[in-house]
Design an enzyme around this catalytic site. Structure first.
Site, PDB file in Angstrom:
ATOM      1  CB  CYS A 158      -6.098  -5.275   4.323  1.00 56.78           C
ATOM      2  SG  CYS A 158      -4.591  -4.613   3.627  1.00 56.78           S
ATOM      3  CB  CYS A 178      -2.903  -8.110   3.740  1.00 54.15           C
ATOM      4  SG  CYS A 178      -1.361  -7.556   2.923  1.00 54.15           S
TER       5      CYS A 178
END
Lengths: 182, 202
Positions: free
Chosen positions: B103, B108
């Protein structure tokens, strides 16, 4: 926004300090900071897009010197101030010292209701677009040619999370590590 | 105490301050911290993803469902995702293609499936470099892939979460799903490690 958070492809960084199955937390306060933003989301004080954007708005100097959970806490505290739950002075009084917060938000995009619908296999060129507000497109893919390899379900448009209409396309961009750029 | 630029409060005190604000507004933060920490420690564990991977290794029909709709296939085994993780995509490794996730914008992951992201995953070095020089980064991290293996780097977005479905190691024919699951690590589901064949004696 072209913020300091948009790190993909930036050069000058070093070796990844990897340990097998590295721990997510290193200190007790990190667990608390992580839980508190979760609480704020659950309580409806803020949504995930606002929270991410608040972190992105941290001044570059602060962002780069702060640990992951300090960035998380700064995003949360900034939103508590912006939403009127506390003033910066009160936060600093409670903390017993300065409490650096993120900078103010700039305007973003509103959702485009006529956004193109992508299909797997479509050949695309990523827009060379600069948005001052929150945007999920990392800068390193700007202007790149690619092929759509996946399409997501509909979800709230992160730039403007009140309009639940967006759909993301996952695109494949071929590059060869050894090749020089352009 | 009229210092015009007071020094920054220690981070623990800043957490205390935020917690106090939430308490003032009736949100019972200290109770929530206990509950959330317990959830992260006990329920969001890589053993969840390991069970999914082991099932996909042993049941071709499940594997097909998993690759078609990760979220529905995870739910079959009782694994839920937060509402804002709307799309879960399993990325199938083959002898010729190796997948790795990152990410670049933050952190994430499908954390209810593989556990919360490790420290290094959120560090600037990994985020900046893995999309530019994946082969070098993986090699530095101990995964030296043959040059003929294609590397696909998947940059996670907020709503689409990825998990790598690693190659089943050789020497595991006839193993039970449970025993196979014990081989699967968080690093393998991120794609910075391949799963080694078990030692002969075991």
């Amino acid at each position: 926004m072209d913020g300091i958070h948009d790190l993909g492809g930036k050069q000058g960084f070093g070796r990844v300090r990897h340990s097998p199955n590295g721990p997510p937390f290193h200190a007790e306060w990190e667990k608390r900071a992580n839980a508190l933003y979760g609480l704020a989301v659950r309580a409806g004080i803020l949504n995930m897009d606002e929270y991410r954007h608040a972190i992105e708005r941290m001044t570059p100097r602060h962002y780069l010197s702060a640990s992951y959970y300090e960035r998380s806490l700064t995003g949360l505290a900034t939103l508590l101030v912006e939403k009127g739950l506390v003033t910066p002075d009160e936060l600093e009084r409670l903390a017993g010292g300065a409490f650096p917060l993120a900078s103010a938000s700039a305007p973003g995009r509103t959702n485009a209701v006529d956004a193109p619908r992508f299909r797997v296999g479509d050949r695309v060129v990523v827009r060379n677009e600069h948005v001052a507000g929150h945007v999920r497109m990392p800068a390193y893919i700007r202007g790149k040619r690619g092929v759509v390899v996946g399409v997501s379900p509909v979800y709230p448009f992160p730039d403007d999370a009140l309009t639940p209409l967006a759909r993301a396309a996952t695109i494949a961009i071929e590059r060869n590590e050894k090749r020089k750029h352009r | 105490m009229s210092d015009p630029q007071p020094s920054v409060a220690p981070i623990e005190r800043r957490v205390d301050a935020v917690e106090a604000v939430l308490a003032t507004h009736g949100h019972r933060p200290s109770e929530f911290v206990v509950e959330a920490t317990k959830t992260a420690d006990e329920r969001w564990v890589p053993e969840n993803g390991a069970r999914i991977v082991a099932r996909a290794w042993t049941d071709p029909a499940y594997r097909a469902r998993l690759l078609a709709n990760g979220k529905a296939a995870a739910a079959e085994l009782g694994f839920e995702l937060p509402r804002h993780h709307r799309h879960l995509v399993f990325l199938e490794d083959t002898p010729d293609v190796h997948n790795v996730i990152c990410c670049t914008l933050c952190s994430c992951t499908a954390f209810t499936i593989i556990g919360l992201p490790p420290d290094w995953y959120k560090d600037f070095d990994y985020r900046a470099r893995v999309v530019r020089e994946s082969r070098t980064v993986l090699k530095e991290m101990g995964l030296d892939l043959p040059p003929e293996v294609e590397i696909r780097v998947w940059d996670t977005t907020a709503d689409t979460r990825y998990v790598v479905l690693p190659l089943r190691p050789r020497g595991t024919d006839g193993w039970s799903e449970e025993r196979l699951a014990s081989l699967v690590t968080k690093d393998a589901m991120i794609g910075v490690a391949r799963i080694a064949a078990p030692a002969r004696s075991s």
